[in-house]
Design a protein around this motif. Sequence first.
Motif, PDB file in Angstrom:
ATOM      1  N   VAL A 195      22.996   4.262  14.494  1.00  0.00           N
ATOM      2  CA  VAL A 195      21.892   4.292  13.782  1.00  0.00           C
ATOM      3  C   VAL A 195      21.292   4.188  15.045  1.00  0.00           C
ATOM      4  O   VAL A 195      19.594   3.586  14.077  1.00  0.00           O
ATOM      5  N   ALA A 196      21.156   2.859  15.358  1.00  0.00           N
ATOM      6  CA  ALA A 196      20.392   1.754  16.034  1.00  0.00           C
ATOM      7  C   ALA A 196      19.487   2.990  16.888  1.00  0.00           C
ATOM      8  O   ALA A 196      18.243   3.091  17.422  1.00  0.00           O
ATOM      9  N   ALA A 197      20.576   4.407  17.601  1.00  0.00           N
ATOM     10  CA  ALA A 197      19.680   5.512  17.983  1.00  0.00           C
ATOM     11  C   ALA A 197      18.411   5.509  17.486  1.00  0.00           C
ATOM     12  O   ALA A 197      17.206   6.218  18.399  1.00  0.00           O
ATOM     13  N   LEU A 198      18.769   6.246  16.304  1.00  0.00           N
ATOM     14  CA  LEU A 198      18.015   6.816  15.812  1.00  0.00           C
ATOM     15  C   LEU A 198      16.967   6.047  15.251  1.00  0.00           C
ATOM     16  O   LEU A 198      15.488   6.915  15.652  1.00  0.00           O
ATOM     17  N   VAL A 199      17.590   4.928  14.751  1.00  0.00           N
ATOM     18  CA  VAL A 199      15.731   4.110  14.480  1.00  0.00           C
ATOM     19  C   VAL A 199      14.730   4.177  15.799  1.00  0.00           C
ATOM     20  O   VAL A 199      13.841   3.532  15.622  1.00  0.00           O
ATOM     21  N   THR A 200      14.892   3.191  16.617  1.00  0.00           N
ATOM     22  CA  THR A 200      14.411   3.763  18.311  1.00  0.00           C
ATOM     23  C   THR A 200      14.237   4.972  18.684  1.00  0.00           C
ATOM     24  O   THR A 200      12.982   4.705  18.507  1.00  0.00           O
ATOM     25  N   VAL A 201      14.081   5.763  18.034  1.00  0.00           N
ATOM     26  CA  VAL A 201      13.220   7.402  18.322  1.00  0.00           C
ATOM     27  C   VAL A 201      12.428   7.336  17.395  1.00  0.00           C
ATOM     28  O   VAL A 201      11.207   7.535  17.708  1.00  0.00           O
ATOM     29  N   VAL A 202      12.630   6.967  16.175  1.00  0.00           N
ATOM     30  CA  VAL A 202      11.575   6.929  14.985  1.00  0.00           C
ATOM     31  C   VAL A 202      11.060   6.594  15.365  1.00  0.00           C
ATOM     32  O   VAL A 202       9.346   6.172  15.214  1.00  0.00           O
ATOM     33  N   SER A 203      11.550   5.061  15.505  1.00  0.00           N
ATOM     34  CA  SER A 203      10.147   3.962  16.093  1.00  0.00           C
ATOM     35  C   SER A 203       8.770   4.025  17.086  1.00  0.00           C
ATOM     36  O   SER A 203       8.097   4.122  16.625  1.00  0.00           O
ATOM     37  N   GLN A 204       9.815   4.946  17.780  1.00  0.00           N
ATOM     38  CA  GLN A 204       8.810   5.569  19.050  1.00  0.00           C
ATOM     39  C   GLN A 204       7.621   6.610  19.102  1.00  0.00           C
ATOM     40  O   GLN A 204       7.145   6.160  19.074  1.00  0.00           O
ATOM     41  N   ILE A 205       8.637   6.925  17.771  1.00  0.00           N
ATOM     42  CA  ILE A 205       7.334   8.918  17.049  1.00  0.00           C
ATOM     43  C   ILE A 205       6.214   7.721  16.501  1.00  0.00           C
ATOM     44  O   ILE A 205       5.173   8.274  16.037  1.00  0.00           O
ATOM     45  N   LEU A 206       6.689   6.387  15.306  1.00  0.00           N
ATOM     46  CA  LEU A 206       5.855   6.040  14.599  1.00  0.00           C
ATOM     47  C   LEU A 206       4.941   5.250  15.781  1.00  0.00           C
ATOM     48  O   LEU A 206       3.501   5.906  15.574  1.00  0.00           O
ATOM     49  N   LYS A 207       4.761   4.536  16.598  1.00  0.00           N
ATOM     50  CA  LYS A 207       4.018   4.601  17.583  1.00  0.00           C
ATOM     51  C   LYS A 207       3.265   5.723  18.080  1.00  0.00           C
ATOM     52  O   LYS A 207       1.918   4.781  18.338  1.00  0.00           O
ATOM     53  N   GLN A 231       0.721  -1.188   0.402  1.00  0.00           N
ATOM     54  CA  GLN A 231       0.522   0.199  -0.351  1.00  0.00           C
ATOM     55  C   GLN A 231       1.098   0.913   0.107  1.00  0.00           C
ATOM     56  O   GLN A 231       2.381   1.526   0.350  1.00  0.00           O
ATOM     57  N   LEU A 232       0.776   2.598  -0.284  1.00  0.00           N
ATOM     58  CA  LEU A 232       0.795   3.467  -0.544  1.00  0.00           C
ATOM     59  C   LEU A 232       1.527   4.301   1.025  1.00  0.00           C
ATOM     60  O   LEU A 232       2.679   4.443   0.793  1.00  0.00           O
ATOM     61  N   LYS A 233       0.618   4.013   1.803  1.00  0.00           N
ATOM     62  CA  LYS A 233       0.913   4.823   3.207  1.00  0.00           C
ATOM     63  C   LYS A 233       1.897   4.847   3.237  1.00  0.00           C
ATOM     64  O   LYS A 233       3.133   5.019   4.042  1.00  0.00           O
ATOM     65  N   PRO A 234       2.010   2.973   3.616  1.00  0.00           N
ATOM     66  CA  PRO A 234       3.171   2.188   4.514  1.00  0.00           C
ATOM     67  C   PRO A 234       4.663   2.492   3.567  1.00  0.00           C
ATOM     68  O   PRO A 234       5.787   2.541   4.305  1.00  0.00           O
ATOM     69  N   ALA A 235       4.491   2.780   2.686  1.00  0.00           N
ATOM     70  CA  ALA A 235       5.193   3.249   1.159  1.00  0.00           C
ATOM     71  C   ALA A 235       6.212   4.405   1.883  1.00  0.00           C
ATOM     72  O   ALA A 235       7.128   4.857   2.249  1.00  0.00           O
ATOM     73  N   ILE A 236       5.273   5.474   2.001  1.00  0.00           N
ATOM     74  CA  ILE A 236       5.772   6.894   1.837  1.00  0.00           C
ATOM     75  C   ILE A 236       6.688   6.617   3.656  1.00  0.00           C
ATOM     76  O   ILE A 236       7.737   7.476   3.755  1.00  0.00           O
ATOM     77  N   VAL A 237       5.510   6.236   4.285  1.00  0.00           N
ATOM     78  CA  VAL A 237       5.822   6.629   5.410  1.00  0.00           C
ATOM     79  C   VAL A 237       7.689   5.707   6.292  1.00  0.00           C
ATOM     80  O   VAL A 237       8.471   6.319   6.515  1.00  0.00           O
ATOM     81  N   MET A 238       7.428   4.263   5.417  1.00  0.00           N
ATOM     82  CA  MET A 238       8.924   3.766   5.366  1.00  0.00           C
ATOM     83  C   MET A 238      10.385   5.022   4.722  1.00  0.00           C
ATOM     84  O   MET A 238      11.360   4.997   5.689  1.00  0.00           O
ATOM     85  N   GLY A 239       9.667   5.312   3.540  1.00  0.00           N
ATOM     86  CA  GLY A 239      10.625   6.276   2.771  1.00  0.00           C
ATOM     87  C   GLY A 239      11.227   6.970   3.539  1.00  0.00           C
ATOM     88  O   GLY A 239      12.176   7.953   3.125  1.00  0.00           O
ATOM     89  N   LEU A 240      10.131   8.381   4.262  1.00  0.00           N
ATOM     90  CA  LEU A 240      10.425   9.279   4.918  1.00  0.00           C
ATOM     91  C   LEU A 240      11.560   8.583   6.406  1.00  0.00           C
ATOM     92  O   LEU A 240      11.932   9.436   6.968  1.00  0.00           O
ATOM     93  N   ALA A 241      10.669   8.130   6.660  1.00  0.00           N
ATOM     94  CA  ALA A 241      12.139   7.267   8.358  1.00  0.00           C
ATOM     95  C   ALA A 241      13.564   7.047   7.237  1.00  0.00           C
ATOM     96  O   ALA A 241      13.914   7.354   7.628  1.00  0.00           O
ATOM     97  N   VAL A 242      13.471   6.379   6.664  1.00  0.00           N
ATOM     98  CA  VAL A 242      14.826   5.808   5.712  1.00  0.00           C
ATOM     99  C   VAL A 242      15.714   7.310   5.777  1.00  0.00           C
ATOM    100  O   VAL A 242      16.498   7.709   5.664  1.00  0.00           O
ATOM    101  N   THR A 243      14.737   8.590   5.157  1.00  0.00           N
ATOM    102  CA  THR A 243      15.484   9.610   5.404  1.00  0.00           C
ATOM    103  C   THR A 243      15.672  10.570   6.312  1.00  0.00           C
ATOM    104  O   THR A 243      16.723  10.788   5.904  1.00  0.00           O
ATOM    105  N   VAL A 244      15.306  10.526   6.631  1.00  0.00           N
ATOM    106  CA  VAL A 244      15.017  10.909   8.281  1.00  0.00           C
ATOM    107  C   VAL A 244      16.999  10.978   9.189  1.00  0.00           C
ATOM    108  O   VAL A 244      17.194  11.111   9.110  1.00  0.00           O
ATOM    109  N   ILE A 245      16.318   9.227   8.829  1.00  0.00           N
ATOM    110  CA  ILE A 245      17.847   8.398   9.767  1.00  0.00           C
ATOM    111  C   ILE A 245      18.968   8.276   9.143  1.00  0.00           C
ATOM    112  O   ILE A 245      20.021   8.425   9.256  1.00  0.00           O
ATOM    113  N   THR A 246      18.660   8.186   7.597  1.00  0.00           N
ATOM    114  CA  THR A 246      20.068   8.305   6.882  1.00  0.00           C
ATOM    115  C   THR A 246      20.668   9.463   6.552  1.00  0.00           C
ATOM    116  O   THR A 246      21.848   9.838   6.723  1.00  0.00           O
ATOM    117  N   ALA A 247      20.033  10.709   6.925  1.00  0.00           N
ATOM    118  CA  ALA A 247      20.053  11.928   6.762  1.00  0.00           C
ATOM    119  C   ALA A 247      21.098  12.329   8.282  1.00  0.00           C
ATOM    120  O   ALA A 247      22.039  12.790   7.972  1.00  0.00           O
TER     121      ALA A 247
END
Length: 206
Positions: free
Chosen positions: A81-93, A39-55
């Motif tokens: 990376v793990a610290a940033l992923v944890t922050v993004v994951s908690q924000i999404l939840k 579906q498009l919505k999770p694709a957008i969210v995943m893309g934005l999450a990777v963008t923020v974490i990569t940057a």
Amino acid sequence: MSKLLSKDNKEALVNPLSKDNPVLVQVLGICSALAVTAQLKPAIVMGLAVTVITAFSNLIISLLRNTIPTRIRIIVQLVVVAALVTVVSQILKAFAYDVSVQLSVYVGLIITNCILMGRLEAFALTNKPWPSFLDGIGNGLGYALILVIVGAVRELLGRGSLLGFQIIPDAMYEAGYINNGMMTMPAMAMIIVGCVIWVHRAMNKD
């Protein structure tokens, strides 16, 4: 200001969108492209999450590059990376729980995303913070662009909708149109990605 928007900095930001796209050219990050694009919505969210974490991981590693011992650089990168992923994951939840459930374990697996780790090794460790930040944004958006294209095609043809809104009119269904259920299967994501790569390379022959 001119230094911030120099030719090299513009290339670091723009090239990953097409000319040096991490998915189309380097063929990286394919696994998540198959898993989260039904579906498009999770694709957008995943893309934005990777963008923020990569940057931001690029930025942090670039700031620390002269103080990181070579022997433990991979460990330091994983910790950042793990610290940033944890922050993004908690924000999404907290703010997008339904999407977080759809993405399941794939948010956590951003830690091992080869695009992200590749940019840290190939760019952030040898460049200044601002170009590294732009490189992270560019590669994240390049990855997100492919996820959005694949997610849009799969949802439109598989469900007749985009972002949950019906696009294909009822009249077409009444005339005999049937959604393609195969589009919801991971195998179709691979085929669509392959087609996008083919079109991109055909349009960018040297």
